[in-house]
Motif scaffolding. Structure first.
Motif, PDB file in Angstrom:
ATOM      1  N   LYS A   1     -18.190  30.861   3.045  1.00  0.00           N
ATOM      2  CA  LYS A   1     -18.569  32.246   3.113  1.00  0.00           C
ATOM      3  C   LYS A   1     -19.972  32.703   1.874  1.00  0.00           C
ATOM      4  CE  LYS A   1     -14.645  34.172   5.458  1.00  0.00           C
ATOM      5  NZ  LYS A   1     -13.645  35.175   5.304  1.00  0.00           N
TER       6      LYS A   1
ATOM      7  N   ASN B   1     -19.196  29.884  -1.099  1.00  0.00           N
ATOM      8  CA  ASN B   1     -17.774  29.529  -1.658  1.00  0.00           C
ATOM      9  C   ASN B   1     -17.198  28.394  -0.776  1.00  0.00           C
ATOM     10  OD1 ASN B   1     -16.604  30.665   0.647  1.00  0.00           O
ATOM     11  ND2 ASN B   1     -16.179  32.631  -0.635  1.00  0.00           N
TER      12      ASN B   1
ATOM     13  N   GLN C   1     -21.410  34.088  -1.206  1.00  0.00           N
ATOM     14  CA  GLN C   1     -20.900  35.195  -2.191  1.00  0.00           C
ATOM     15  C   GLN C   1     -21.908  35.265  -3.298  1.00  0.00           C
ATOM     16  OE1 GLN C   1     -17.042  33.298  -3.721  1.00  0.00           O
ATOM     17  NE2 GLN C   1     -17.337  34.174  -5.813  1.00  0.00           N
ATOM     18  N   SER C   2     -21.910  36.351  -3.787  1.00  0.00           N
ATOM     19  CA  SER C   2     -22.914  36.783  -4.805  1.00  0.00           C
ATOM     20  C   SER C   2     -22.694  36.248  -6.045  1.00  0.00           C
ATOM     21  CB  SER C   2     -22.829  38.229  -5.068  1.00  0.00           C
ATOM     22  OG  SER C   2     -22.890  39.121  -3.978  1.00  0.00           O
TER      23      SER C   2
END
Length: 360
Positions: A46, A42, A48-49
Motif C-alpha cells: 500500500k 509498504n 505510504q507517505s
C-alpha cells in the motif's frame, strides 16, 4: 531556525524553517531525495507517505509553502523525490516559491551570454525516465510550465541573501558547469570495488590506511553530476553551517581559500552536512584540516554504494577526535562502529539523528 535532515533513503532531503527579518516563517527545501522520500509502498503493498510528503502536507495544512527550493544536482537520489511529488500532486506548483537549479539550458544560456560557448546541446523528453538527465529535463519543464524560476546560474563565488539567510556559494565552479553541459547524462556507476563495504574494518586498521592518504595521493571523486553540485556556506544570525551536497573537495577547498580560510585560519561552523553521503572520495584530509566543527551529519540508509565509507569516518575522527557524527538512519551506528572502535577512539560520539537541529 530549525534544520530537519529528512530520511531520504540513500539521498539528501533537507527542510529548513526560519523566521525572516519581519518575523514571518519561511521554509527552504534542499533536494528531494529518492522517489520513495515522497511516496513508497509498504510491506502490505500500500502507498505510504515518505518524509517529503509528510512535510509538504504539514506545510499545506498551515497555509505555508517552500519559499525556496534548491536542487543541488540531477542525480536520482537528490531529484527523485521532486519528480514523485510533481507527478502525484496536481497542486505541487502552488507549494513552490523561488527555485535554484542549474539545468543544461541554464548553463548553455549563461555561457552563450559570455560569448565563450561554441558547443551544442539538445535536451528532450525522450531520455530514459530511469536516468537523472531525464528527470532533470522533466523538472525543468515543470518549472518553466508553471513560471517558477528565472533560470539564474548558481555558481561558486556568488553570495545571495534570502530573507535573512545568507548563502555563500562554494560549488560548482565553472569547470563543473561546463562538464555537466558537455555530458548531461546520468552518472556512470562506480567501479565494483567502490561498492564493497568497509564497515567491518576497525577504525584502528583504517587509521593505518588513512595515514597513507596525503593531499597528493587523495583519490577525488570525478563523477560529473557530483562536480556540478550546489554547495554553500549558510549563515543565519551569527551562526554558520556547511551544506556540501555531493561536491568535489578540491572545489570546496578552493572556494574556502578564496574566502581567506586555511588549516591555520579554519572556518568555524555549527555543523557540516558531509559531502556525498560519506563517500571516501568527497572529503579530503585538506578539507578536514580547514574545518573547525564538532558536529557532522551523514544522510543515507547505506543501501547503495555502502555509504558512508568507514575509511572516511575514520579520517574525520583522526582530524576531529571529539566529533559527534549524526546519522539520519540511526541503525547504521551499531552496524558501522564496533565495541573496539570506542575503546580505541573514546572521544568521538556516533548518534541517531532523531530530532531536527534547532537554533535560536
Amino acid at each position: 531556525m530549525t534544520i530537519h535532515i529528512l530520511r531520504a533513503n540513500n539521498g539528501d532531503c533537507i527542510h529548513i524553517s526560519f523566521d525572516d527579518e519581519q518575523g514571518n516563517e519561511r521554509n527552504v527545501l534542499i533536494d528531494g531525495g529518492k522517489k520513495q522520500t515522497y511516496l513508497f509502498y509498504n510491506d502490505n503493498k500500500k502507498k505510504q507517505s515518505g518524509d517529503l510528503k509528510l512535510t509538504v502536507d504539514k506545510l499545506r495544512e498551515r497555509g505555508k509553502i517552500f519559499d525556496l527550493v534548491v536542487l543541488t544536482h540531477i542525480d536520482e537520489d537528490h531529484i527523485g523525490g521532486f519528480i514523485s511529488w510533481i507527478e502525484n500532486d496536481p497542486k505541487a506548483s502552488e507549494m513552490i516559491g523561488e527555485v535554484w537549479f542549474n539545468s543544461g539550458n541554464v548553463i548553455k544560456t549563461w555561457l552563450a551570454s559570455e560569448s565563450e560557448w561554441k558547443g551544442n546541446i539538445t535536451l528532450n523528453m525522450n531520455s530514459s525516465p530511469q536516468t537523472s538527465v531525464g528527470q532533470g529535463v522533466q523538472f525543468e519543464k515543470f518549472l518553466n510550465d508553471n513560471n517558477l524560476w528565472r533560470g539564474e546560474i548558481i555558481m561558486a563565488g556568488s553570495k545571495k541573501n534570502f530573507h535573512g539567510l545568507d548563502f555563500t556559494i562554494l560549488s560548482p565552479d565553472r569547470q563543473g558547469l561546463e562538464n555537466l553541459l558537455g555530458i548531461w547524462e546520468k552518472e556512470r556507476p562506480d567501479s565494483l570495488t567502490a561498492k564493497l563495504s568497509d564497515h567491518e574494518i576497525s577504525l584502528a586498521d583504517l587509521h593505518s590506511k588513512n595515514k597513507l592518504v596525503t593531499d597528493q595521493t587523495f583519490n577525488e571523486d570525478n563523477a560529473v553530476p557530483n562536480g556540478s553540485s550546489i554547495a554553500f556556506l549558510l549563515s543565519f544570525k551569527g551562526k554558520d553551517f556547511l551544506f556540501l551536497a555531493d561536491a568535489f573537495p578540491s572545489v570546496i577547498v578552493k572556494s574556502l581559500e578564496d574566502l581567506g580560510y586555511s588549516d591555520k585560519a579554519k572556518i568555524s561552523v555549527e555543523f557540516v552536512k558531509i559531502s556525498h553521503h560519506g563517500s571516501n572520495s568527497n572529503t579530503s584530509p585538506k578539507l578536514f584540516r580547514m574545518i573547525n566543527s564538532k558536529n557532522y551529519v551523514v544522510s543515507t540508509n547505506s543501501k547503495q554504494d555502502n555509504h558512508p565509507h568507514k575509511q572516511l569516518l575514520g579520517r574525520l575522527i583522526d582530524h576531529h577526535p571529539d566529533c559527534v557524527i549524526y546519522f539520519n538512519y540511526g541503525e547504521l551506528v551499531a552496524r558501522i562502529f564496533k565495541k573496539q572502535d570506542y575503546i580505541d577512539y573514546p572521544d568521538f560520539i556516533a548518534l541517531p539523528l532523531t530530532e531536527p537541529f534547532i537554533y535560536e
